[in-house]
Design a protein around this motif. Structure first.
Motif, short mmCIF file in Angstrom:
data_model
loop_
_atom_site.label_atom_id
_atom_site.label_comp_id
_atom_site.label_asym_id
_atom_site.label_seq_id
_atom_site.Cartn_x
_atom_site.Cartn_y
_atom_site.Cartn_z
N UNK A 166 -4.91 90.81 -86.80
CA UNK A 166 -4.33 89.38 -86.61
C UNK A 166 -5.60 88.41 -86.45
N UNK A 167 -6.25 87.87 -87.44
CA UNK A 167 -7.30 86.57 -87.40
C UNK A 167 -6.95 85.55 -87.51
N UNK A 168 -7.05 84.67 -86.42
CA UNK A 168 -7.09 83.49 -85.94
C UNK A 168 -7.99 82.45 -86.22
N UNK A 169 -7.60 81.61 -86.95
CA UNK A 169 -8.66 80.58 -87.14
C UNK A 169 -7.98 78.67 -87.10
N UNK A 170 -8.01 78.49 -86.27
CA UNK A 170 -8.21 76.80 -86.16
C UNK A 170 -8.88 76.24 -87.03
N UNK A 171 -7.99 74.75 -87.81
CA UNK A 171 -8.61 74.29 -89.22
C UNK A 171 -7.79 73.12 -88.66
N UNK A 172 -8.93 72.42 -88.42
CA UNK A 172 -8.16 70.36 -87.40
C UNK A 172 -7.19 70.80 -86.44
N UNK A 173 -6.01 70.13 -86.70
CA UNK A 173 -4.93 70.64 -84.60
C UNK A 173 -4.37 71.73 -85.70
#
Length: 663
Positions: free
Chosen positions: A611-618
């Motif tokens: 599982x890949x987790x990426x935060x873009x903005x909110x």
């Protein structure tokens, strides 16, 4: 008086306007005109809001020298506008018509053996040919003048995948001009190229040639400069056409599409000349690390763009240029497309809209495959289009921030790739990929940066390998660590200067001081199946005979063999040096430890490996790269923009599952 208001350069946000661009290359000239209304119906059904027209249309637009046939393109532009579909209009200059090569053979490139590359494929143009540039400018001028005010026009796409080399006579003349401008005199050239070796001293500019076929090893700096020259000549071609369309439409952004990690373009420099940075991306669906390769390209493209970027091309299914071309399994196209959005893309596009029935790429997939609208490919495209429309306003023009920068430089890559190096097993892109993969597997988000960029925003700077570094770059690394940053550096870094001249001691003395290396005695490349055993891990590919300075910590030590007892990994305060390539799990653990000590942490703790987790903005993107269901623990309550459901505490992701969460 108040200062005059500065005009703002057009950008991708001027095109997206709160939505994700979705579509691809549309080549309707391959089909009867009766097909066009059907194409539009299917485009609207799939949520397509953007198409690229004209990429390979030069022979259609100019069937004979000086003639123009714009009628068919007029009708297409009107058809797209009438149906609410924007047009990315391409200049057709990547594939000149046969008449140009026949009438002007000097426009055809030659390889290093002097053989002509004939028409019949594509990219058959000499970047240095005055005739090519003149004809390319003429068709671009007329195209821009005709469609400057057309309401369908949203973006200019110059040429396509610039990727030509040329060793011909006209290129040789331009190369000499380029060398004169770079060096000023033959004495400086001879010094830079080290021509005292093998009696290569140049006494007349006419003697300076591209690195054509030679009896034995070519001059490394001559080859390096030829690669620099090639990038610059291609860039001149791009800028010439860009300036024409800008003159007619200063409000319309301009782009050209990069082929990621292609050796022929210094994309850092190119990106500075684009309003929109775009890239083509074709991971192998059978590659277990295809998603990581995609993440690397996405991180690099976003960093070149310094914000949102455009995925200009991807495949909806199989390509046609691998030895065996596998389709994308069910759900993978959606997953990889949303991964691009997570990592900063505001446009998700394909080559091409409708799969061709003839030509070299008839087995390359399209958004509408040979199976038609009932086929799985188009049905998956429809689902993706609807989901991109649902999240577009929440995503577009938002930014992704990273605490880690991976340093990359084309000039260093070019210099380190010479055929006379110590090990042909050391491939720069493989080393770069290995280090990025270790960070990706540790769920650490990274930017890319040039070694001369401002590095102060980052908690950790990672240098997988930079064989050649300028004095400015070395001073930049030194200052970064002095000011409190953490630096970790791989082997064969700082060996040479910008002319591929080996630094004193085999590594720049400033870097040896930085890493606590008293003496670098010898490089010890490793053969296939050979390992460098240490007290912490096994090293692959490379090892080095290093003597540490007093007081410097050896974090790992070689065990056995010629290097027994010598340091494999050095730590000197916040500066780390890794003299081998640790096996994947060991490299992952080492970089994760260094990152944690530097304060760089994953978006989420305890994530499953796939599982890949990426935060873009909110927004938090969760991307599952496996086929078996997994459960992800989540802090607090979230809203999934894809399903509309509330998510509390945990979320189960099925095969190739994706969630886009807002807290």
């Amino acid at each position: 008086m108040p200062a005059p208001e500065q005009s703002k350069a057009p950008a991708l946000a001027d095109v997206t306007r709160g939505r994700i661009l979705f579509g691809g290359d549309y080549n309707p000239e391959q089909w009867p005109e009766e097909t066009w209304p059907e194409d539009v119906r299917l485009m609207k059904d799939a949520g397509v809001n953007s198409v690229t027209l004209g990429v390979f249309s030069w022979a259609k637009l100019e069937p004979r020298p000086g003639e123009r046939d714009f009628g068919w393109l007029d009708r297409l532009m009107d058809l797209m506008h009438d149906n609410g579909i924007g047009v990315v209009l391409a200049t057709p200059t990547s594939s000149p018509p046969p008449w140009l090569g026949r009438l002007h053979p000097e426009t055809l490139p030659r390889d290093e053996d002097g053989r002509t590359e004939w028409w019949g494929g594509r990219q058959h143009f000499s970047h240095s040919s005055a005739a090519y540039r003149s004809w390319a400018a003429a068709i671009t001028e007329d195209l821009a003048a005709r469609y400057a005010d057309h309401p369908a026009l949203t973006l200019w796409h110059i040429n396509n995948e610039y990727c030509t080399y040329d060793w011909g006579d006209e290129a040789a003349a331009r190369f000499r001009d380029w060398l004169r401008e770079r060096y000023g005199s033959l004495d400086v050239l001879n010094s830079a190229w080290g021509t005292a070796f093998w009696s290569q001293g140049y006494g007349d500019w006419a003697e300076a040639l591209p690195p054509r076929h030679a009896h034995y090893l070519k001059n490394p700096t001559q080859v390096l400069d030829f690669k620099r020259f090639t990038s610059d000549m291609l860039l001149e071609c791009y800028v010439a056409e860009r300036d024409i369309v800008r003159r007619h439409t200063p409000h319309i952004p301009v782009t050209t599409n990069f082929m990621p990690l292609w050796a022929g373009q210094d994309a850092w420099r190119w990106a500075g000349e684009e309003d929109v940075v775009s890239a083509d991306l074709y991971p192998d669906p059978r590659d277990p690390f295809g998603a990581q390769h995609a993440a690397l390209v996405q991180d690099m493209t976003r960093s070149q763009a310094r914000g949102p970027w455009m995925l200009m091309e991807q495949a909806a299914g199989p390509v046609n240029w691998r030895g065996v071309n596998h389709p994308k399994p069910r759900g993978l196209n959606r997953l990889w497309s949303l991964q691009a959005v997570a990592r900063g893309a505001d446009a998700v596009c394909y080559f091409q809209w409708r799969q061709s029935r003839q030509g070299a790429e008839k087995f390359h997939s399209g958004m509408v495959s040979h199976a038609g609208e009932e086929g799985r490919t188009f049905q998956e495209v429809k689902r993706l289009g609807a989901e991109l429309a649902a999240i577009g306003s929440a995503v577009t023009d938002s930014h992704l921030t990273a605490d880690i920068a991976v340093l990359h430089d084309w000039h260093s890559w070019w210099a380190g790739a010479h055929e006379g190096r110590l090990s042909t097993r050391v491939d720069y892109t493989d080393v770069l990929t290995s280090w990025h993969r270790a960070l990706w597997r540790s769920h650490l988000t990274t930017d890319f940066a040039h070694p001369e960029h401002d590095l102060s925003p980052y908690k950790l700077v990672v240098v997988p390998q930079l064989y050649a570094l300028t004095d400015t770059a070395i001073d930049n690394l030194f200052s970064y660590v002095r000011d409190g940053g953490t630096l970790v550096c791989g082997f064969l870094t700082g060996v040479a200067d910008q002319d591929d001249r080996v630094r004193p001691g085999g590594m720049d003395p400033r870097l040896r001081e930085l890493f606590g290396i008293h003496t670098l005695h010898e490089w010890w490349p490793l053969d296939e199946g050979e390992w460098a055993e240490t007290d912490r891990f096994r090293g692959t590919l490379w090892s080095e005979e290093i003597e540490a300075a007093g007081g410097v910590t050896a974090e790992a030590t070689y065990n056995g063999g010629e290097l027994d007892g010598l340091p494999a990994v050095l730590r000197n305060g916040c500066a780390w040096y890794v003299s081998t390539l640790p096996e994947p799990d060991a490299l992952r653990a080492l970089l994760a430890r260094i990152a944690a000590d530097a304060g760089a942490r994953p978006v989420l703790d305890g994530l499953p490996d796939q599982v890949e987790a990426v935060r873009r903005g909110d927004l938090l993107f969760l991307l599952h790269h496996g086929r078996e269901s997994v459960t992800v623990k989540l802090p607090g309550t979230h809203h999934d923009l894809l399903t509309g459901a509330a998510v509390a505490d945990e979320l189960t992701l099925g095969r190739y599952g994706v969630a886009v969460l807002r807290s």
